[in-house]
Design a protein around this motif. Structure first.
Motif, PDB file in Angstrom:
ATOM      1  N   ASN A   1       7.542  -0.834  43.610  1.00  0.00           N
ATOM      2  CA  ASN A   1       7.321  -1.671  44.798  1.00  0.00           C
ATOM      3  C   ASN A   1       8.367  -1.399  45.872  1.00  0.00           C
ATOM      4  O   ASN A   1       8.051  -1.319  47.069  1.00  0.00           O
ATOM      5  N   ARG A   2       9.623  -1.268  45.447  1.00  0.00           N
ATOM      6  CA  ARG A   2      10.685  -1.001  46.432  1.00  0.00           C
ATOM      7  C   ARG A   2      10.527   0.376  47.070  1.00  0.00           C
ATOM      8  O   ARG A   2      10.737   0.541  48.273  1.00  0.00           O
ATOM      9  N   ALA A   3      10.142   1.354  46.252  1.00  0.00           N
ATOM     10  CA  ALA A   3      10.033   2.720  46.763  1.00  0.00           C
ATOM     11  C   ALA A   3       8.836   2.890  47.696  1.00  0.00           C
ATOM     12  O   ALA A   3       8.934   3.601  48.710  1.00  0.00           O
ATOM     13  N   LEU A   4       7.717   2.237  47.400  1.00  0.00           N
ATOM     14  CA  LEU A   4       6.477   2.452  48.147  1.00  0.00           C
ATOM     15  C   LEU A   4       6.078   1.258  49.007  1.00  0.00           C
ATOM     16  O   LEU A   4       5.016   1.285  49.628  1.00  0.00           O
ATOM     17  N   LYS A   5       6.932   0.218  49.024  1.00  0.00           N
ATOM     18  CA  LYS A   5       6.653  -0.986  49.837  1.00  0.00           C
ATOM     19  C   LYS A   5       5.275  -1.574  49.488  1.00  0.00           C
ATOM     20  O   LYS A   5       4.441  -1.830  50.361  1.00  0.00           O
ATOM     21  N   CYS A   6       5.042  -1.758  48.186  1.00  0.00           N
ATOM     22  CA  CYS A   6       3.778  -2.339  47.734  1.00  0.00           C
ATOM     23  C   CYS A   6       4.083  -3.546  46.851  1.00  0.00           C
ATOM     24  O   CYS A   6       5.248  -3.942  46.710  1.00  0.00           O
ATOM     25  N   GLU A   7       3.062  -4.144  46.258  1.00  0.00           N
ATOM     26  CA  GLU A   7       3.230  -5.366  45.474  1.00  0.00           C
ATOM     27  C   GLU A   7       2.460  -5.258  44.159  1.00  0.00           C
ATOM     28  O   GLU A   7       1.517  -5.999  43.895  1.00  0.00           O
ATOM     29  N   LEU A   8       2.870  -4.345  43.318  1.00  0.00           N
ATOM     30  CA  LEU A   8       2.215  -4.183  42.021  1.00  0.00           C
ATOM     31  C   LEU A   8       2.730  -5.235  41.042  1.00  0.00           C
ATOM     32  O   LEU A   8       3.902  -5.613  41.081  1.00  0.00           O
ATOM     33  N   SER A   9       1.867  -5.703  40.160  1.00  0.00           N
ATOM     34  CA  SER A   9       2.269  -6.654  39.121  1.00  0.00           C
ATOM     35  C   SER A   9       1.271  -6.566  37.972  1.00  0.00           C
ATOM     36  O   SER A   9       0.167  -6.029  38.126  1.00  0.00           O
ATOM     37  N   LEU A  10       1.671  -7.068  36.821  1.00  0.00           N
ATOM     38  CA  LEU A  10       0.795  -7.066  35.661  1.00  0.00           C
ATOM     39  C   LEU A  10      -0.101  -8.299  35.664  1.00  0.00           C
ATOM     40  O   LEU A  10       0.386  -9.407  35.908  1.00  0.00           O
ATOM     41  N   PRO A  11      -1.389  -8.146  35.393  1.00  0.00           N
ATOM     42  CA  PRO A  11      -2.237  -9.331  35.214  1.00  0.00           C
ATOM     43  C   PRO A  11      -1.815 -10.057  33.941  1.00  0.00           C
ATOM     44  O   PRO A  11      -1.698  -9.447  32.878  1.00  0.00           O
ATOM     45  N   THR A  12      -1.537 -11.357  34.048  1.00  0.00           N
ATOM     46  CA  THR A  12      -1.035 -12.118  32.903  1.00  0.00           C
ATOM     47  C   THR A  12      -2.147 -12.736  32.064  1.00  0.00           C
ATOM     48  O   THR A  12      -1.873 -13.317  31.013  1.00  0.00           O
ATOM     49  N   ASP A  13      -3.395 -12.637  32.526  1.00  0.00           N
ATOM     50  CA  ASP A  13      -4.518 -13.164  31.756  1.00  0.00           C
ATOM     51  C   ASP A  13      -4.584 -12.461  30.401  1.00  0.00           C
ATOM     52  O   ASP A  13      -4.511 -11.234  30.324  1.00  0.00           O
ATOM     53  N   MET A  14      -4.718 -13.219  29.329  1.00  0.00           N
ATOM     54  CA  MET A  14      -4.725 -12.641  27.989  1.00  0.00           C
ATOM     55  C   MET A  14      -5.826 -11.606  27.827  1.00  0.00           C
ATOM     56  O   MET A  14      -5.653 -10.600  27.135  1.00  0.00           O
ATOM     57  N   SER A  15      -6.961 -11.813  28.487  1.00  0.00           N
ATOM     58  CA  SER A  15      -8.082 -10.899  28.314  1.00  0.00           C
ATOM     59  C   SER A  15      -7.802  -9.517  28.884  1.00  0.00           C
ATOM     60  O   SER A  15      -8.450  -8.545  28.504  1.00  0.00           O
ATOM     61  N   ALA A  16      -6.834  -9.394  29.806  1.00  0.00           N
ATOM     62  CA  ALA A  16      -6.490  -8.089  30.371  1.00  0.00           C
ATOM     63  C   ALA A  16      -5.768  -7.215  29.357  1.00  0.00           C
ATOM     64  O   ALA A  16      -5.771  -5.988  29.462  1.00  0.00           O
ATOM     65  N   GLY A  17      -5.110  -7.841  28.378  1.00  0.00           N
ATOM     66  CA  GLY A  17      -4.467  -7.087  27.303  1.00  0.00           C
ATOM     67  C   GLY A  17      -3.184  -6.391  27.688  1.00  0.00           C
ATOM     68  O   GLY A  17      -2.706  -5.538  26.940  1.00  0.00           O
ATOM     69  N   LEU A  18      -2.584  -6.728  28.835  1.00  0.00           N
ATOM     70  CA  LEU A  18      -1.361  -6.051  29.268  1.00  0.00           C
ATOM     71  C   LEU A  18      -0.107  -6.886  29.058  1.00  0.00           C
ATOM     72  O   LEU A  18       1.006  -6.343  29.085  1.00  0.00           O
ATOM     73  N   VAL A  19      -0.254  -8.187  28.893  1.00  0.00           N
ATOM     74  CA  VAL A  19       0.884  -9.057  28.577  1.00  0.00           C
ATOM     75  C   VAL A  19       0.536  -9.811  27.299  1.00  0.00           C
ATOM     76  O   VAL A  19      -0.372 -10.638  27.297  1.00  0.00           O
ATOM     77  N   LEU A  20       1.232  -9.496  26.225  1.00  0.00           N
ATOM     78  CA  LEU A  20       0.950 -10.072  24.914  1.00  0.00           C
ATOM     79  C   LEU A  20       2.072 -11.027  24.534  1.00  0.00           C
ATOM     80  O   LEU A  20       3.235 -10.624  24.482  1.00  0.00           O
ATOM     81  N   SER A  21       1.736 -12.270  24.305  1.00  0.00           N
ATOM     82  CA  SER A  21       2.725 -13.282  23.927  1.00  0.00           C
ATOM     83  C   SER A  21       2.700 -13.460  22.412  1.00  0.00           C
ATOM     84  O   SER A  21       1.744 -14.007  21.860  1.00  0.00           O
ATOM     85  N   PHE A  22       3.742 -12.984  21.753  1.00  0.00           N
ATOM     86  CA  PHE A  22       3.829 -13.079  20.299  1.00  0.00           C
ATOM     87  C   PHE A  22       4.458 -14.415  19.928  1.00  0.00           C
ATOM     88  O   PHE A  22       5.680 -14.554  19.838  1.00  0.00           O
TER      89      PHE A  22
END
Length: 506
Positions: A162-183
């Protein structure tokens, strides 16, 4: 018989052959600057033992000795000692292979190409330092292992982009997206494997993953529901690593997973508030009463004039946030609202009707950024930054905002207390906090009151904060002042579980 006698027996009939100088000498007589005759001389063409043209030729360069030793195989990366890597306090991990595909699956257009080229293509993604963990998927999913890395490390990587390209990337936190797993506690936990800095070291580390134990396939009976939730989460993570698009059947599965996650969120809240036995969080509770619309299933009827029937599960600290930015320039955060409800301070105190006794003990702050104090939103929402109703607003310099917000969120208590982040449509506020440099990784749980209220009332869509307050018979003053909004979000959380407004449920 010695070597001499053997030679005489072999060549007794040819004395000339015995006297032939082959040009070979003992190794200890060899000198690099010696002239070496070519070994190509044909004895049959030189019966008088005269050197041939090839044998009289001398080399102009010293003879080089070529080593025949094979190169040593690359060593496995040395695992980081246990005291040098820290298990994430919030228990959140991301599937590493899915993150490696992030710009190809979750982005489009020129930005996708630029991110891929600068940070992912040609092995760039793997030529970074990644702490790698693993966990075995349930047997129903093939018992395959999943490579994981702490989500806070992935967020730091995205912030670098984000700092290098002046963008706003982030991970989807919805469980169904499968990218953030809460153990969560009770799930099989990730095991630290080592630190990788290349694709090759990652592959070598994979060779050390053991096969699943016999207990892996046989969760105990009282863990069935919890293990099913773990299985659902892992299925989403496996899906996130695949290249093909989701089918309609898979999308339906994702929706089912989301509903399961919401059901578990409400169940945890009941245990947090002492409305259920903490044993129920292990999955033994009878969930049949979920079929009655507009009700909050409890172990026994709630008497608001008495203390709740069960201890507060893990005595959490609820921290509600709301963030406001310039509607014409979202990178300019203008206000931050924070409200805190510490359950340790409520031990033995009856909640009161609508939870009013608990609600009165909420502590609230309203922070305004001095450099943007002149900005008042009016085109999309009616901002009212000067109308905080629960104390005095505090002016903060932009350079001090991160430290003040971190202090307000009590992140220094993350190792000793269970912090639960609360918000109404929480993901947007988390995104703003990350934008100004505040990492919410210290929170062990997150509660979105918009989704929670929808689940409690069996509604199809979420309601605005104002509409939720109206359903709960709470009068909300000067909404869109984030100090007020954070406070009312916390009040809505409490009142939702105290039976408020049930006669108006749909």
């Amino acid at each position: 018989m010695g070597p001499e006698e053997r030679l005489k027996l072999l060549f007794a009939q040819d004395e000339d052959l015995l006297k032939l100088d082959t040009g070979r000498r003992p190794a200890n007589e060899f000198r690099p600057d010696d002239n070496i005759e070519s070994p190509q001389a044909e004895l049959t063409e030189n019966p008088e033992n005269r050197p041939s043209a090839t044998t009289t030729q001398q080399t102009s360069q010293p003879t080089q000795i070529v080593s025949l030793e094979l190169p040593s195989p690359p060593e496995l990366p040395t695992p980081v000692p246990a005291d040098e890597h820290v298990f994430p306090t919030n228990g959140q991990f991301s599937p590493l292979l899915a993150i490696a595909k992030y710009p190809y699956r979750h982005m489009k257009g020129s930005l996708s190409q630029e991110v891929s080229s600068r940070f992912f293509d040609a092995g760039k993604f793997w030529n970074r330092s990644w702490d790698i963990y693993f966990v075995h998927a349930p047997a129903s999913l093939g018992s395959r292992f999943m490579l994981l890395t702490p989500t806070n490390k992935v967020n730091a990587f995205l912030e670098e982009i984000n700092r290098a390209l002046k963008c706003e990337l982030s991970l989807p936190t919805d469980m169904s997206a499968g990218l953030v797993l809460s153990f969560k506690d009770g799930y099989p936990q990730p095991v630290y494997l080592g630190r990788s800095t290349t694709r090759e070291t990652k592959e070598q580390l994979e060779l050390h993953i053991p096969t699943p134990s016999s207990e892996h396939n046989r969760p105990s009976g009282d863990m069935d529901e919890e293990y099913a939730a773990f299985e659902t989460m892992m299925e989403a993570a496996i899906e996130a690593t695949r290249n093909k698009k989701k089918s309609s059947k898979q999308k339906q599965l994702m929706r089912t997973m989301k509903e399961l996650d919401m059901k578990q969120m409400v169940q945890r809240m009941q245990c947090y508030f002492g409305l259920r036995s903490m044993d129920d969080i292990e999955g033994t509770a009878d969930m049949a009463d979920w079929d009655t619309p507009g009700t909050v299933p409890t172990v026994q009827p709630l008497d608001a004039t008495k203390a709740v029937p069960y201890p507060f599960w893990r005595e959490p600290v609820f921290i509600s946030i709301d963030v406001e930015s310039n509607e014409r320039c979202h990178s300019q955060v203008t206000e931050v609202g924070v409200s805190v409800l510490d359950m340790q301070s409520l031990v033995g105190i009856p909640p009161g009707v609508n939870g009013d006794q608990w609600r009165s003990r909420i502590q609230s702050r309203h922070l305004r950024v001095r450099e943007y104090g002149h900005i008042v939103n009016h085109e999309f929402v009616s901002g009212c930054p000067g109308m905080f109703q629960f104390g005095e607003s505090e002016w903060v310099l932009q350079r001090d905002l991160v430290d003040v917000v971190r202090s307000s969120l009590r992140l220094e208590d993350a190792l000793n207390r269970r912090l639960v982040l609360v918000g109404h449509n929480l993901s947007a506020d988390v995104k703003y906090l990350k934008q100004v440099g505040v990492d919410v990784g210290g929170f062990r749980d997150q509660i979105d009151t918009a989704q929670m209220f929808r689940k409690l009332r069996k509604e199809e869509s979420v309601r605005s904060l104002g509409a939720v307050l109206a359903k709960l018979d709470i009068r909300g003053w000067y909404l869109h002042n984030v100090g007020n909004d954070a406070r009312y979000t916390m009040e809505a959380l409490v009142a939702s579980f105290m039976g408020a407004g049930e006669e108006n449920s749909t």
